[in-house]
Design an enzyme around this catalytic site. Structure first.
Site, mmCIF file in Angstrom:
data_model
loop_
_atom_site.group_PDB
_atom_site.id
_atom_site.type_symbol
_atom_site.label_atom_id
_atom_site.label_comp_id
_atom_site.label_asym_id
_atom_site.label_seq_id
_atom_site.Cartn_x
_atom_site.Cartn_y
_atom_site.Cartn_z
ATOM 1 N N ASP A 296 53.556 18.982 37.245
ATOM 2 C CA ASP A 296 52.782 20.061 37.849
ATOM 3 C C ASP A 296 51.753 20.632 36.875
ATOM 4 O OD1 ASP A 296 54.936 20.954 36.291
ATOM 5 O OD2 ASP A 296 55.195 22.792 37.443
ATOM 6 N N THR B 21 58.891 29.341 39.716
ATOM 7 C CA THR B 21 60.241 29.513 39.197
ATOM 8 C C THR B 21 60.188 29.854 37.713
ATOM 9 O OG1 THR B 21 61.040 27.898 40.806
ATOM 10 C CG2 THR B 21 62.498 28.432 38.969
#
Length: 259
Positions: free
Chosen positions: A109, A132
């Site tokens: 990512d 997160t």
């Protein structure tokens, strides 16, 4: 038509690019045990609501930080789209330098975000991705990934606070009007929200001082909009950073420029 899948630890984004623009986007909770068939049923229903069908999708690219899910996502593409997907970190050439000690450890990512940001923002960059985890990624002016910082995400901190302290309730994240809270809930909201603003401001200042050159700061991720207007440390908010990066990677690896 391209199906781009961006899977984080908490949510998974499915986005469809029709050749001109992103025509549809959906989010679902990340569940590592969800099968290809379950994904297909869910996705087919959502496509139908947009006047589309799964048979129209003829390309797929996957970015996931949940290794145990990649098998099922790959099978979704193979069985229902009848195409071999491009998987970040597996069979994909990103086309950027990764200037860290162990390049294989760079999260998919984070690299996708670096590409998506470098496409439209010139110069040296800091990308703050609030999910997160909250990551601070440094991207050089030539597009190289230079490393960064990983901190617990705001939701993770809030959850830990509730679970570790018996007297502290589970609360929703929101921006409090005052820093000094007058009850337990407002105390917690202030600590989490303004604490993260201070985290952002402090780390951005330290990164810039260490880098020694002007940098543009880009905010993205699931809760990034929460901080919009709360700090001057973030120059731009860009929710499409990741899918823009996925589209560019797909173009580079398929040599198709008109989608």
């Amino acid at each position: 038509m391209l199906l781009a899948i961006e899977q984080g630890n908490t949510n998974t984004l499915f986005a469809v690019h029709d050749g001109a623009e992103w025509s549809a986007q959906w989010r679902t909770a990340t569940e590592a045990s969800r099968t290809a068939d379950e994904y297909a049923v869910w996705l087919s229903q959502l496509l139908t609501m947009r006047g589309l069908s799964i048979g129209q999708l003829d390309g797929c690219i996957i970015s996931s930080v949940v290794p145990q899910s990649i098998f099922n996502l790959r099978n979704l593409s193979r069985r229902y789209l009848n195409v071999e997907p491009l998987v970040i970190g597996d069979n994909v050439d990103l086309g950027i330098a990764v200037r860290i000690t162990k390049p294989s450890e760079a999260g998919a990512d984070r690299l996708v975000n670096a590409i998506g940001a470098h496409l439209i923002y010139p110069g040296d960059l800091i990308i703050i991705d609030s999910g997160t985890a909250t990551t601070f990624d440094v991207v050089a002016a030539d597009g190289a990934f230079e490393g960064g910082v990983i901190a617990p995400g705001i939701n993770l901190s809030l959850q830990a606070l509730h679970e570790a302290a018996a007297m502290l309730p589970r609360i929703a994240i929101q921006r409090p009007d005052r820093v000094i809270g007058k009850d337990t809930v407002s105390n917690m909201q202030s600590g989490v929200f303004w604490g993260y603003v201070a985290l952002i401001e402090g780390l951005v200042a330290r990164i810039k001082a260490e880098w020694g050159k002007p940098m543009t700061v880009i905010g993205t991720g699931g809760v990034a909009s929460l901080f919009e207007g709360a700090t001057d440390s973030i120059d731009r908010f860009d929710p499409d950073l990741t899918i823009r990066g996925l589209l560019e990677i797909w173009r580079r690896n398929t040599h198709i420029k008109d989608i």
